[in-house]
Motif scaffolding. Structure first.
Motif, mmCIF file in Angstrom:
data_model
loop_
_atom_site.group_PDB
_atom_site.id
_atom_site.type_symbol
_atom_site.label_atom_id
_atom_site.label_comp_id
_atom_site.label_asym_id
_atom_site.label_seq_id
_atom_site.Cartn_x
_atom_site.Cartn_y
_atom_site.Cartn_z
ATOM 1 N N LEU A 211 0.796 -3.824 14.089
ATOM 2 C CA LEU A 211 1.186 -2.863 13.062
ATOM 3 C C LEU A 211 1.774 -1.615 13.689
ATOM 4 O O LEU A 211 1.460 -1.267 14.824
ATOM 5 C CB LEU A 211 -0.015 -2.466 12.200
ATOM 6 C CG LEU A 211 -0.717 -3.553 11.389
ATOM 7 C CD1 LEU A 211 -1.844 -2.936 10.577
ATOM 8 C CD2 LEU A 211 0.259 -4.272 10.482
ATOM 9 N N VAL A 212 2.633 -0.956 12.924
ATOM 10 C CA VAL A 212 3.113 0.382 13.262
ATOM 11 C C VAL A 212 2.474 1.344 12.274
ATOM 12 O O VAL A 212 2.542 1.130 11.056
ATOM 13 C CB VAL A 212 4.645 0.465 13.174
ATOM 14 C CG1 VAL A 212 5.112 1.907 13.357
ATOM 15 C CG2 VAL A 212 5.282 -0.436 14.225
ATOM 16 N N ALA A 213 1.824 2.376 12.782
ATOM 17 C CA ALA A 213 1.191 3.384 11.940
ATOM 18 C C ALA A 213 2.043 4.642 11.935
ATOM 19 O O ALA A 213 2.561 5.059 12.972
ATOM 20 C CB ALA A 213 -0.217 3.703 12.441
ATOM 21 N N ALA A 214 2.201 5.235 10.760
ATOM 22 C CA ALA A 214 2.960 6.474 10.604
ATOM 23 C C ALA A 214 2.335 7.250 9.445
ATOM 24 O O ALA A 214 1.317 6.830 8.874
ATOM 25 C CB ALA A 214 4.439 6.181 10.351
ATOM 26 N N THR A 215 2.929 8.378 9.090
ATOM 27 C CA THR A 215 2.439 9.170 7.965
ATOM 28 C C THR A 215 3.597 9.478 7.031
ATOM 29 O O THR A 215 4.758 9.555 7.452
ATOM 30 C CB THR A 215 1.800 10.493 8.426
ATOM 31 O OG1 THR A 215 2.785 11.290 9.101
ATOM 32 C CG2 THR A 215 0.663 10.233 9.392
ATOM 33 N N ASP A 216 3.279 9.671 5.753
ATOM 34 C CA ASP A 216 4.322 10.076 4.816
ATOM 35 C C ASP A 216 4.234 11.574 4.566
ATOM 36 O O ASP A 216 3.430 12.285 5.184
ATOM 37 C CB ASP A 216 4.237 9.272 3.518
ATOM 38 C CG ASP A 216 2.968 9.554 2.715
ATOM 39 O OD1 ASP A 216 2.243 10.522 3.033
ATOM 40 O OD2 ASP A 216 2.692 8.786 1.771
ATOM 41 N N ARG A 217 5.050 12.041 3.652
ATOM 42 C CA ARG A 217 5.148 13.491 3.424
ATOM 43 C C ARG A 217 3.876 14.086 2.833
ATOM 44 O O ARG A 217 3.673 15.301 2.901
ATOM 45 C CB ARG A 217 6.345 13.785 2.519
ATOM 46 C CG ARG A 217 7.687 13.467 3.184
ATOM 47 C CD ARG A 217 8.851 13.649 2.223
ATOM 48 N NE ARG A 217 10.113 13.401 2.892
ATOM 49 C CZ ARG A 217 10.636 12.203 3.096
ATOM 50 N NH1 ARG A 217 9.978 11.128 2.672
ATOM 51 N NH2 ARG A 217 11.803 12.059 3.705
ATOM 52 N N ASN A 218 3.042 13.248 2.235
ATOM 53 C CA ASN A 218 1.785 13.733 1.661
ATOM 54 C C ASN A 218 0.626 13.674 2.644
ATOM 55 O O ASN A 218 -0.500 14.009 2.286
ATOM 56 C CB ASN A 218 1.439 12.905 0.420
ATOM 57 C CG ASN A 218 2.476 13.042 -0.679
ATOM 58 O OD1 ASN A 218 2.994 14.134 -0.914
ATOM 59 N ND2 ASN A 218 2.795 11.936 -1.335
ATOM 60 N N GLY A 219 0.896 13.225 3.871
ATOM 61 C CA GLY A 219 -0.170 13.102 4.857
ATOM 62 C C GLY A 219 -0.911 11.784 4.765
ATOM 63 O O GLY A 219 -1.947 11.602 5.422
ATOM 64 N N THR A 220 -0.404 10.831 3.976
ATOM 65 C CA THR A 220 -1.026 9.515 3.869
ATOM 66 C C THR A 220 -0.713 8.698 5.111
ATOM 67 O O THR A 220 0.440 8.648 5.560
ATOM 68 C CB THR A 220 -0.524 8.771 2.618
ATOM 69 O OG1 THR A 220 -0.827 9.550 1.459
ATOM 70 C CG2 THR A 220 -1.174 7.407 2.499
ATOM 71 N N LEU A 221 -1.718 8.061 5.663
ATOM 72 C CA LEU A 221 -1.525 7.168 6.793
ATOM 73 C C LEU A 221 -1.046 5.827 6.253
ATOM 74 O O LEU A 221 -1.700 5.215 5.407
ATOM 75 C CB LEU A 221 -2.833 7.004 7.562
ATOM 76 C CG LEU A 221 -2.828 6.059 8.765
ATOM 77 C CD1 LEU A 221 -1.877 6.555 9.844
ATOM 78 C CD2 LEU A 221 -4.231 5.916 9.338
ATOM 79 N N VAL A 222 0.110 5.370 6.724
ATOM 80 C CA VAL A 222 0.693 4.112 6.252
ATOM 81 C C VAL A 222 0.900 3.185 7.442
ATOM 82 O O VAL A 222 1.105 3.642 8.576
ATOM 83 C CB VAL A 222 2.023 4.349 5.511
ATOM 84 C CG1 VAL A 222 1.789 5.114 4.230
ATOM 85 C CG2 VAL A 222 3.020 5.101 6.396
ATOM 86 N N THR A 223 0.853 1.879 7.191
ATOM 87 C CA THR A 223 1.029 0.905 8.265
ATOM 88 C C THR A 223 2.023 -0.165 7.828
ATOM 89 O O THR A 223 2.125 -0.498 6.639
ATOM 90 C CB THR A 223 -0.300 0.243 8.653
ATOM 91 O OG1 THR A 223 -0.837 -0.453 7.521
ATOM 92 C CG2 THR A 223 -1.305 1.278 9.137
ATOM 93 N N PHE A 224 2.732 -0.723 8.811
ATOM 94 C CA PHE A 224 3.728 -1.749 8.571
ATOM 95 C C PHE A 224 3.595 -2.833 9.639
ATOM 96 O O PHE A 224 3.276 -2.530 10.800
ATOM 97 C CB PHE A 224 5.145 -1.173 8.627
ATOM 98 C CG PHE A 224 5.364 0.022 7.744
ATOM 99 C CD1 PHE A 224 5.764 -0.137 6.428
ATOM 100 C CD2 PHE A 224 5.149 1.311 8.225
ATOM 101 C CE1 PHE A 224 5.964 0.971 5.603
ATOM 102 C CE2 PHE A 224 5.343 2.416 7.414
ATOM 103 C CZ PHE A 224 5.753 2.248 6.094
ATOM 104 N N VAL A 225 3.852 -4.082 9.250
ATOM 105 C CA VAL A 225 3.920 -5.147 10.241
ATOM 106 C C VAL A 225 5.076 -4.840 11.182
ATOM 107 O O VAL A 225 6.205 -4.625 10.741
ATOM 108 C CB VAL A 225 4.121 -6.512 9.565
ATOM 109 C CG1 VAL A 225 4.290 -7.615 10.618
ATOM 110 C CG2 VAL A 225 2.943 -6.835 8.661
ATOM 111 N N ALA A 226 4.800 -4.804 12.478
ATOM 112 C CA ALA A 226 5.783 -4.308 13.439
ATOM 113 C C ALA A 226 7.081 -5.098 13.406
ATOM 114 O O ALA A 226 8.175 -4.526 13.450
ATOM 115 C CB ALA A 226 5.183 -4.331 14.849
ATOM 116 N N SER A 227 7.011 -6.404 13.323
ATOM 117 C CA SER A 227 8.204 -7.229 13.428
ATOM 118 C C SER A 227 9.015 -7.291 12.143
ATOM 119 O O SER A 227 10.235 -7.412 12.188
ATOM 120 C CB SER A 227 7.814 -8.649 13.855
ATOM 121 O OG SER A 227 8.961 -9.430 14.114
#
Length: 480
Positions: A211-227
């Motif tokens: 997974l790739v972890a990042a944050t959105d503008r509201n400070g929510t931690l979001v994750t995505f399948v890397a590939s």
């Protein structure tokens, strides 16, 4: 062998086909992807209604046939028979065997079926890293004394606020030109996926290369399948920037300047603590995890180590860098810290292992040590614009033919890829990449004179490629 244990795929070719779907998920490298004990037990349990299966139909006939045959085999001469095998015991054996046979015949993906691999915590395994070919002058791949062409180069691939390019197996994560983050193929630079609602400047992390972890503008931690970029779990973490991650949690800085742990198995807050250091703003602090410690290089030059299980402070170092944060690298229990000095500490307890003797500057200026890179038994770091090599265990300098002949920019990362040590050398107008041969051949250094934005660059290495951020362009360079 250790690499294969962590990253390889178990060989199940000699396991009976009916058992492979049961055993395979239990060998997943990521513990979060393995079935829980109760799920394993449930998979071996008799199917629902199994107690009725023997009453009629083909199974009932088979039981009767087997019971009759067993009776004949166990009847001794003279008409005296031993105690017969009960139908219940026969039923139990057939039910358990039938469960295994059912798994092998049409319902093989028992673990996938139970999880569905559609929920936010059903994470596919990491893909393989596609390795580039290592160039060889003897095979005519390039001419000695001449610089090979980049494998690929994409102008305007990055946004102005993009952090360093971050390779994760078959993609490299960057800040997108129009905002958010983007994943580009490490093979050809093509766009694979994007997440425009995220904030690249708050950094991104890899979670076990899956997974790739990042944050959105509201400070929510979001994750995505890397590939693929498939969205997975989220957490209202109130994040200002990300620090580090391990197998259990993601660690971040909150908007009110505290450190927080978010569990990877449930996206819930594990703990939140204040630290005795200035964490700064706009992702000014950095972190890494090792042996149950979250080590933070704070914006004010302090280094703080927290216990990953509860956030308590275990040890700390004051004023390791002047006018900014220190840089960190870790291998085993050896934590290397650079800034004012190049020092090694025990990452668990904070005990100093050694401090390298600072080179003597030609003037009264203080020595600045660039980011450390650990490779094998050595640690590399630059001082007085020269890349230097030290023994990781003792801190003693090593005999190195090219170490004092090639200069590099003080903040340049030192990247080990192929047989070379890669660094960046810049002046006011342009820059280039120096490549020092670390093999026994000791060939003269390569120089890529391609950096057009000397005030905004970074390099990273992965799978026989060196990825270069040059302003807003992104390139992949070949290695020898």
């Amino acid at each position: 062998m250790q690499y294969e244990v962590v990253h390889g795929t178990p060989r199940l070719d000699r396991v009976p086909p009916a058992l492979q779907p049961l055993i395979g998920p239990c060998l997943a490298p990521d513990p979060a992807s393995r079935p829980l004990p109760d799920q394993i037990i449930h998979s071996f349990a008799p199917p629902p209604g199994a107690e009725r299966a023997w009453r009629h139909g083909p199974i009932a006939l088979d039981i009767t046939t087997r019971e009759h045959g067993l009776h004949q085999l166990t009847t001794v001469p003279g008409g005296v028979a031993p105690r017969s095998v009960s139908r219940r015991r026969l039923l139990t054996g057939l039910a358990v065997g039938g469960s295994v046979l059912a798994v092998g015949g049409g319902t093989a993906a028992w673990w996938n079926r139970r999880t569905g691999r559609t929920g936010p915590f059903d994470i596919p395994p990491a893909v393989q890293s596609p390795k580039a070919r290592v160039l060889d002058a003897k095979k005519g791949d390039y001419v000695l004394g001449e610089t090979p062409e980049p494998l690929w180069s994409i102008p305007s691939a990055l946004g102005d606020d993009s952090p360093a390019p971050f390779p994760v197996r078959d993609v490299v994560i960057v800040g997108a030109p129009k905002g958010g983050i983007a994943a580009r193929s490490v093979v050809d630079g093509s766009l694979r996926w994007s997440a425009p609602e995220t904030v690249a400047a708050q950094r991104y992390l890899s979670l076990s290369d899956q997974l790739v972890a990042a944050t959105d503008r509201n400070g929510t931690l979001v994750t995505f399948v890397a590939s693929t970029g498939e969205a997975k779990w989220t957490s209202p973490a109130e994040a200002s920037s990300l620090l580090a991650a391990d197998d259990d949690a993601v660690y971040l800085i909150t908007k009110d300047r505290r450190v927080r742990s978010i569990g990877r198995s449930d996206a819930k807050i594990r703990w939140t603590v204040d630290v005795s250091a200035d964490l700064g703003t706009k992702a000014a602090s950095r972190g890494l995890t090792a042996h149950g410690r979250l080590v933070i290089a704070a914006a004010d030059g302090d280094v703080v180590a927290l216990a990953t299980n509860d956030g308590r402070k275990v040890w700390g170092l004051r004023d390791q860098a002047e006018g900014g944060r220190a840089s960190l690298a870790c291998s085993g229990r050896s934590l290397c810290v650079t800034g004012r000095n190049l020092s090694a500490f025990d990452v668990v307890g904070g005990k100093e292992l050694w401090t390298a003797q600072n080179p003597k500057p030609p003037n009264a200026d203080a020595v600045f040590w660039g980011p450390p890179t650990i490779h094998g038994n050595h640690v590399y770091a630059s001082a007085l614009q020269y890349p230097l090599r030290y023994d990781l265990q003792s801190g003693k300098t090593t005999d190195w033919a090219w170490g004092g002949l090639v200069t590099c920019d003080p903040p340049s990362p030192l990247v080990l890829q192929g047989s070379g040590l890669w660094s960046v050398s810049v002046n006011d107008k342009q820059g280039g990449i120096n490549v020092i041969d670390l093999s026994a051949e000791a060939r003269p250094p390569w120089v890529f004179r391609i950096i057009r934005t000397p005030d905004r660059y970074w390099i990273a290495g992965d799978a026989n490629r060196v990825l270069l951020m040059d302003g807003t362009s992104l390139s992949a360079l070949p290695v020898f």
